[in-house]
Design a protein around this motif. Structure first.
Motif, PDB file in Angstrom:
ATOM      1  N   THR A  30      80.333  17.335  19.958  1.00 15.94           N
ATOM      2  CA  THR A  30      81.749  17.124  19.686  1.00 15.94           C
ATOM      3  C   THR A  30      81.964  15.668  19.307  1.00 15.94           C
ATOM      4  O   THR A  30      81.038  14.868  19.326  1.00 15.94           O
ATOM      5  N   THR A  31      83.185  15.348  18.996  1.00 13.54           N
ATOM      6  CA  THR A  31      83.612  13.961  18.830  1.00 13.54           C
ATOM      7  C   THR A  31      84.764  13.755  19.791  1.00 13.54           C
ATOM      8  O   THR A  31      85.654  14.585  19.894  1.00 13.54           O
ATOM      9  N   VAL A  32      84.718  12.640  20.521  1.00 12.24           N
ATOM     10  CA  VAL A  32      85.700  12.358  21.568  1.00 12.24           C
ATOM     11  C   VAL A  32      86.370  11.024  21.257  1.00 12.24           C
ATOM     12  O   VAL A  32      85.703  10.102  20.777  1.00 12.24           O
ATOM     13  N   GLU A  33      87.663  10.921  21.545  1.00 16.81           N
ATOM     14  CA  GLU A  33      88.305   9.610  21.446  1.00 16.81           C
ATOM     15  C   GLU A  33      87.601   8.701  22.446  1.00 16.81           C
ATOM     16  O   GLU A  33      87.383   9.088  23.593  1.00 16.81           O
ATOM     17  N   THR A  34      87.242   7.521  22.018  1.00 13.99           N
ATOM     18  CA  THR A  34      86.431   6.634  22.848  1.00 13.99           C
ATOM     19  C   THR A  34      87.102   6.311  24.180  1.00 13.99           C
ATOM     20  O   THR A  34      86.425   6.202  25.201  1.00 13.99           O
ATOM     21  N   LYS A  35      88.417   6.215  24.199  1.00 16.07           N
ATOM     22  CA  LYS A  35      89.100   5.905  25.465  1.00 16.07           C
ATOM     23  C   LYS A  35      88.929   7.027  26.490  1.00 16.07           C
ATOM     24  O   LYS A  35      89.058   6.782  27.684  1.00 16.07           O
ATOM     25  N   ALA A  36      88.584   8.232  26.052  1.00 13.39           N
ATOM     26  CA  ALA A  36      88.367   9.358  26.962  1.00 13.39           C
ATOM     27  C   ALA A  36      86.880   9.671  27.151  1.00 13.39           C
ATOM     28  O   ALA A  36      86.522  10.636  27.815  1.00 13.39           O
ATOM     29  N   LEU A  37      86.008   8.829  26.597  1.00 11.58           N
ATOM     30  CA  LEU A  37      84.576   9.119  26.572  1.00 11.58           C
ATOM     31  C   LEU A  37      83.936   9.205  27.958  1.00 11.58           C
ATOM     32  O   LEU A  37      83.218  10.159  28.251  1.00 11.58           O
ATOM     33  N   LEU A  38      84.183   8.226  28.801  1.00 12.43           N
ATOM     34  CA  LEU A  38      83.549   8.227  30.128  1.00 12.43           C
ATOM     35  C   LEU A  38      83.974   9.447  30.943  1.00 12.43           C
ATOM     36  O   LEU A  38      83.144  10.057  31.623  1.00 12.43           O
ATOM     37  N   ALA A  39      85.233   9.830  30.861  1.00 11.63           N
ATOM     38  CA  ALA A  39      85.711  11.023  31.577  1.00 11.63           C
ATOM     39  C   ALA A  39      85.023  12.274  31.031  1.00 11.63           C
ATOM     40  O   ALA A  39      84.617  13.154  31.799  1.00 11.63           O
ATOM     41  N   TYR A  40      84.867  12.340  29.710  1.00  8.75           N
ATOM     42  CA  TYR A  40      84.193  13.485  29.099  1.00  8.75           C
ATOM     43  C   TYR A  40      82.735  13.554  29.569  1.00  8.75           C
ATOM     44  O   TYR A  40      82.245  14.620  29.952  1.00  8.75           O
ATOM     45  N   ILE A  41      82.051  12.422  29.541  1.00  8.58           N
ATOM     46  CA  ILE A  41      80.644  12.397  29.951  1.00  8.58           C
ATOM     47  C   ILE A  41      80.508  12.786  31.423  1.00  8.58           C
ATOM     48  O   ILE A  41      79.610  13.541  31.789  1.00  8.58           O
ATOM     49  N   LYS A  42      81.393  12.299  32.255  1.00  7.82           N
ATOM     50  CA  LYS A  42      81.359  12.629  33.688  1.00  7.82           C
ATOM     51  C   LYS A  42      81.457  14.146  33.881  1.00  7.82           C
ATOM     52  O   LYS A  42      80.666  14.736  34.627  1.00  7.82           O
ATOM     53  N   THR A  43      82.388  14.763  33.202  1.00 10.63           N
ATOM     54  CA  THR A  43      82.559  16.220  33.290  1.00 10.63           C
ATOM     55  C   THR A  43      81.330  16.941  32.742  1.00 10.63           C
ATOM     56  O   THR A  43      80.847  17.909  33.339  1.00 10.63           O
ATOM     57  N   TYR A  44      80.812  16.454  31.619  1.00 11.68           N
ATOM     58  CA  TYR A  44      79.652  17.096  30.998  1.00 11.68           C
ATOM     59  C   TYR A  44      78.426  17.005  31.903  1.00 11.68           C
ATOM     60  O   TYR A  44      77.711  17.996  32.098  1.00 11.68           O
ATOM     61  N   LEU A  45      78.200  15.834  32.483  1.00  9.15           N
ATOM     62  CA  LEU A  45      77.039  15.661  33.363  1.00  9.15           C
ATOM     63  C   LEU A  45      77.156  16.524  34.622  1.00  9.15           C
ATOM     64  O   LEU A  45      76.134  16.961  35.165  1.00  9.15           O
ATOM     65  N   ALA A  46      78.372  16.777  35.067  1.00 10.28           N
ATOM     66  CA  ALA A  46      78.576  17.615  36.251  1.00 10.28           C
ATOM     67  C   ALA A  46      78.308  19.086  35.952  1.00 10.28           C
ATOM     68  O   ALA A  46      77.927  19.844  36.849  1.00 10.28           O
ATOM     69  N   SER A  47      78.465  19.487  34.687  1.00  2.00           N
ATOM     70  CA  SER A  47      78.321  20.909  34.358  1.00  2.00           C
ATOM     71  C   SER A  47      77.003  21.254  33.667  1.00  2.00           C
ATOM     72  O   SER A  47      76.641  22.427  33.596  1.00  2.00           O
ATOM     73  N   GLU A  48      76.297  20.261  33.146  1.00  2.00           N
ATOM     74  CA  GLU A  48      75.048  20.510  32.409  1.00  2.00           C
ATOM     75  C   GLU A  48      73.906  19.699  33.013  1.00  2.00           C
ATOM     76  O   GLU A  48      74.114  18.635  33.577  1.00  2.00           O
ATOM     77  N   ASN A  49      72.698  20.220  32.857  1.00  5.21           N
ATOM     78  CA  ASN A  49      71.503  19.542  33.324  1.00  5.21           C
ATOM     79  C   ASN A  49      71.039  18.568  32.228  1.00  5.21           C
ATOM     80  O   ASN A  49      70.371  18.966  31.282  1.00  5.21           O
ATOM     81  N   VAL A  50      71.440  17.309  32.357  1.00  3.64           N
ATOM     82  CA  VAL A  50      71.074  16.285  31.376  1.00  3.64           C
ATOM     83  C   VAL A  50      70.000  15.398  31.986  1.00  3.64           C
ATOM     84  O   VAL A  50      70.142  14.896  33.088  1.00  3.64           O
TER      85      VAL A  50
END
Length: 136
Positions: A30-50
């Motif tokens: 996806t593409t995320v607005e940079t100001k929301a990037l850390l929140a997006y990554i936090k959610t993604y890391l919690a739901s996926e095995n990275v």
């Protein structure tokens, strides 16, 4: 094995790409607005095995850091706080935006679709990730 997440950081928008669990295929996420990037990554890391995060390393033609590296360094400090155990790898991202644009042309996208900068960022992240996978 876990996924590898790639980040093409931008001051306004950030493109993201990810591998499959077997780390064979790089796909745009996806593409995320940079100001929301850390929140997006936090959610993604919690739901996926990275397993690893790959971040683009912008360089000038003379191999010096580009102007945007200052912003990326600030982001990296926050990312390390968010995921302190996560390996973070930097990958040269020179020419990825041009390659992404050419990929859009080659795939037959209309001129209007090629003006979608979010799509360019996502494709750029995919190219950064593919470059990293090729280097392994």
């Amino acid at each position: 094995m876990g996924r590898i997440l790639a980040i093409d950081y931008g001051t306004k928008r950030t493109g993201l790409a990810v591998t499959d669990e077997m780390q064979i295929i790089a796909s745009g996420l996806t593409t995320v607005e940079t100001k929301a990037l850390l929140a997006y990554i936090k959610t993604y890391l919690a739901s996926e095995n990275v397993e690893t995060i790959v971040v683009g390393l912008p360089k000038q033609m003379d191999n010096t850091a580009s102007e945007s590296e200052v912003y990326i360094q600030k982001f990296l400090k926050e990312l390390v706080k968010l995921a302190p155990e996560m390996p973070i790898v930097r990958v040269d991202e020179r020419f990825t935006s041009k390659m992404a644009f050419q990929t859009m042309i080659d795939s037959g996208l209309k001129k209007k679709q090629r003006k979608n900068k979010a799509l360019v960022d996502e494709i750029s992240a995919t190219l950064i990730l593919q470059s990293y996978l090729s280097s392994l």
